[in-house]
Design a protein around this motif. Structure first.
Motif, PDB file in Angstrom:
ATOM      1  N   GLN A  65       7.144  14.228  -3.012  1.00 42.17           N
ATOM      2  CA  GLN A  65       6.086  14.870  -2.225  1.00 42.17           C
ATOM      3  C   GLN A  65       4.711  14.634  -2.848  1.00 42.17           C
ATOM      4  OE1 GLN A  65       6.251  16.007   0.714  1.00 42.17           O
ATOM      5  NE2 GLN A  65       8.468  15.891   0.849  1.00 42.17           N
ATOM      6  N   ARG A  66       4.653  14.674  -4.178  1.00 44.93           N
ATOM      7  CA  ARG A  66       3.384  14.476  -4.879  1.00 44.93           C
ATOM      8  C   ARG A  66       2.885  13.044  -4.794  1.00 44.93           C
ATOM      9  NH1 ARG A  66       5.515  17.336  -8.658  1.00 44.93           N
ATOM     10  NH2 ARG A  66       6.244  15.579  -9.906  1.00 44.93           N
ATOM     11  N   ARG A  67       3.789  12.102  -4.970  1.00 43.50           N
ATOM     12  CA  ARG A  67       3.371  10.712  -5.165  1.00 43.50           C
ATOM     13  C   ARG A  67       3.464   9.829  -3.922  1.00 43.50           C
ATOM     14  NH1 ARG A  67       0.136  10.391  -9.545  1.00 43.50           N
ATOM     15  NH2 ARG A  67       0.915  11.917 -11.022  1.00 43.50           N
ATOM     16  N   CYS A  68       4.438  10.083  -3.064  1.00 42.94           N
ATOM     17  CA  CYS A  68       4.577   9.175  -1.906  1.00 42.94           C
ATOM     18  C   CYS A  68       5.243   9.881  -0.724  1.00 42.94           C
ATOM     19  CB  CYS A  68       5.338   7.912  -2.305  1.00 42.94           C
ATOM     20  SG  CYS A  68       6.910   8.188  -3.126  1.00 42.94           S
ATOM     21  N   SER A  69       4.621  10.948  -0.283  1.00 39.41           N
ATOM     22  CA  SER A  69       5.206  11.764   0.791  1.00 39.41           C
ATOM     23  C   SER A  69       5.303  11.030   2.125  1.00 39.41           C
ATOM     24  CB  SER A  69       4.410  13.058   0.967  1.00 39.41           C
ATOM     25  OG  SER A  69       3.078  12.760   1.327  1.00 39.41           O
ATOM     26  N   GLU A  70       4.429  10.084   2.369  1.00 40.09           N
ATOM     27  CA  GLU A  70       4.411   9.379   3.657  1.00 40.09           C
ATOM     28  C   GLU A  70       5.173   8.049   3.625  1.00 40.09           C
ATOM     29  OE1 GLU A  70       3.050  10.823   6.392  1.00 40.09           O
ATOM     30  OE2 GLU A  70       2.710  12.533   5.039  1.00 40.09           O
ATOM     31  N   THR A  71       5.834   7.752   2.523  1.00 40.38           N
ATOM     32  CA  THR A  71       6.485   6.457   2.345  1.00 40.38           C
ATOM     33  C   THR A  71       7.921   6.481   2.846  1.00 40.38           C
ATOM     34  OG1 THR A  71       5.136   6.093   0.396  1.00 40.38           O
ATOM     35  CG2 THR A  71       7.082   4.719   0.621  1.00 40.38           C
ATOM     36  N   SER A  72       8.279   5.501   3.655  1.00 39.95           N
ATOM     37  CA  SER A  72       9.662   5.404   4.133  1.00 39.95           C
ATOM     38  C   SER A  72      10.490   4.459   3.269  1.00 39.95           C
ATOM     39  CB  SER A  72       9.701   4.948   5.595  1.00 39.95           C
ATOM     40  OG  SER A  72       9.088   3.676   5.712  1.00 39.95           O
ATOM     41  N   ARG A  73       9.822   3.470   2.658  1.00 41.37           N
ATOM     42  CA  ARG A  73      10.490   2.516   1.755  1.00 41.37           C
ATOM     43  C   ARG A  73       9.699   2.451   0.460  1.00 41.37           C
ATOM     44  NH1 ARG A  73      11.100  -3.269   4.222  1.00 41.37           N
ATOM     45  NH2 ARG A  73      10.021  -3.452   2.266  1.00 41.37           N
ATOM     46  N   ILE A  74      10.424   2.426  -0.629  1.00 40.58           N
ATOM     47  CA  ILE A  74       9.746   2.338  -1.920  1.00 40.58           C
ATOM     48  C   ILE A  74       9.880   0.912  -2.450  1.00 40.58           C
ATOM     49  CG2 ILE A  74      11.695   3.141  -3.300  1.00 40.58           C
ATOM     50  CD1 ILE A  74       9.542   4.807  -4.856  1.00 40.58           C
ATOM     51  N   THR A  75       8.761   0.323  -2.817  1.00 41.94           N
ATOM     52  CA  THR A  75       8.749  -1.053  -3.305  1.00 41.94           C
ATOM     53  C   THR A  75       8.240  -1.077  -4.749  1.00 41.94           C
ATOM     54  OG1 THR A  75       6.483  -1.472  -2.589  1.00 41.94           O
ATOM     55  CG2 THR A  75       8.246  -1.946  -0.987  1.00 41.94           C
ATOM     56  N   SER A  76       8.509  -2.163  -5.428  1.00 39.92           N
ATOM     57  CA  SER A  76       8.036  -2.287  -6.806  1.00 39.92           C
ATOM     58  C   SER A  76       6.509  -2.295  -6.855  1.00 39.92           C
ATOM     59  CB  SER A  76       8.627  -3.521  -7.479  1.00 39.92           C
ATOM     60  OG  SER A  76       8.365  -4.671  -6.731  1.00 39.92           O
ATOM     61  N   LYS A  77       5.872  -2.870  -5.847  1.00 41.88           N
ATOM     62  CA  LYS A  77       4.412  -2.884  -5.794  1.00 41.88           C
ATOM     63  C   LYS A  77       3.861  -1.464  -5.679  1.00 41.88           C
ATOM     64  CE  LYS A  77       0.529  -4.895  -3.287  1.00 41.88           C
ATOM     65  NZ  LYS A  77       0.089  -5.736  -2.186  1.00 41.88           N
ATOM     66  N   LEU A  78       4.479  -0.654  -4.813  1.00 38.52           N
ATOM     67  CA  LEU A  78       4.062   0.735  -4.665  1.00 38.52           C
ATOM     68  C   LEU A  78       4.286   1.502  -5.962  1.00 38.52           C
ATOM     69  CD1 LEU A  78       3.119   3.169  -2.986  1.00 38.52           C
ATOM     70  CD2 LEU A  78       5.524   3.487  -2.311  1.00 38.52           C
ATOM     71  N   VAL A  79       5.426   1.312  -6.586  1.00 40.83           N
ATOM     72  CA  VAL A  79       5.733   2.008  -7.838  1.00 40.83           C
ATOM     73  C   VAL A  79       4.705   1.647  -8.909  1.00 40.83           C
ATOM     74  CG1 VAL A  79       7.423   2.238  -9.704  1.00 40.83           C
ATOM     75  CG2 VAL A  79       8.181   2.303  -7.338  1.00 40.83           C
ATOM     76  N   LYS A  80       4.344   0.389  -8.972  1.00 41.50           N
ATOM     77  CA  LYS A  80       3.344  -0.054  -9.946  1.00 41.50           C
ATOM     78  C   LYS A  80       1.999   0.632  -9.692  1.00 41.50           C
ATOM     79  CE  LYS A  80       1.465  -4.319 -11.889  1.00 41.50           C
ATOM     80  NZ  LYS A  80       1.449  -5.780 -11.796  1.00 41.50           N
ATOM     81  N   THR A  81       1.589   0.699  -8.432  1.00 38.61           N
ATOM     82  CA  THR A  81       0.331   1.362  -8.066  1.00 38.61           C
ATOM     83  C   THR A  81       0.376   2.843  -8.420  1.00 38.61           C
ATOM     84  OG1 THR A  81      -0.015  -0.212  -6.263  1.00 38.61           O
ATOM     85  CG2 THR A  81      -1.225   1.871  -6.133  1.00 38.61           C
TER      86      THR A  81
END
Length: 171
Positions: A65-81
């Motif tokens: 909820q804190r970091r990626c509440s609107e994300t449906s798929r988690i990618t390595s690029k997103l995790v890095k950001t």
């Protein structure tokens, strides 16, 4: 060039896999890869709880909820950001999130690498509580994922996924 040489060596090792022996034929010797090898290579100290890595739904957690509440798929690029954002923070929560994101990145890029950029939500479930991470059998899960892929694709070695870098060190 250096990467290509390494990739070719991995392909040679993978093609040396013998299904009947469940081992790699290296120089005439049958070499098996075990959980203890994975544990030693990466210095993992963990427990015995089995991990279920079957794909799952996005877990409900404060971290998500804190970091990626609107994300449906988690990618390595997103995790890095997200990791870079968390490292820039100044709270205890930012520190904890940075640790979770770094571990999640390592899962997606090293331990359970796949052919794409997507990281399974399943790993978030195991990393959500940092106090319980060490209770799980990470080396067993890493080995099982890798060897399952080796068994399926050893004849077409470039399709093997998982922690293939472990083969360079242990086999």
């Amino acid at each position: 060039n250096l990467f290509r040489k390494c990739e070719e060596l991995m392909c040679i090792i993978i093609k040396a896999y013998n299904e009947l022996e469940n081992a790699f034929n290296i120089g005439g010797s049958m070499v098996k890869l075990g959980s203890s090898d994975i544990r030693l290579i990466f210095g993992l100290q963990c427990g015995k709880r089995r991990m279920d890595l079957s794909p799952g739904q996005r877990p409900a957690s404060d971290f998500i909820q804190r970091r990626c509440s609107e994300t449906s798929r988690i990618t390595s690029k997103l995790v890095k950001t997200l990791f870079l954002e968390a490292v820039s923070g100044h709270t205890k929560q930012d520190e904890e999130d940075a640790a979770k994101l770094l571990a999640l990145y390592i899962c997606g890029k090293l331990f359970f690498a796949n052919s794409g950029e997507t990281i399974s939500w399943t790993f978030v479930r195991y990393l959500n509580n940092l106090n319980t991470v060490r209770m799980y059998d990470w080396p067993g899960a890493i080995l099982s994922t890798l060897m399952g892929s080796v068994k399926d694709f050893h004849k077409t070695s470039r399709k093997v996924t998982g922690c293939v870098v472990a083969l360079l060190v242990s086999v």
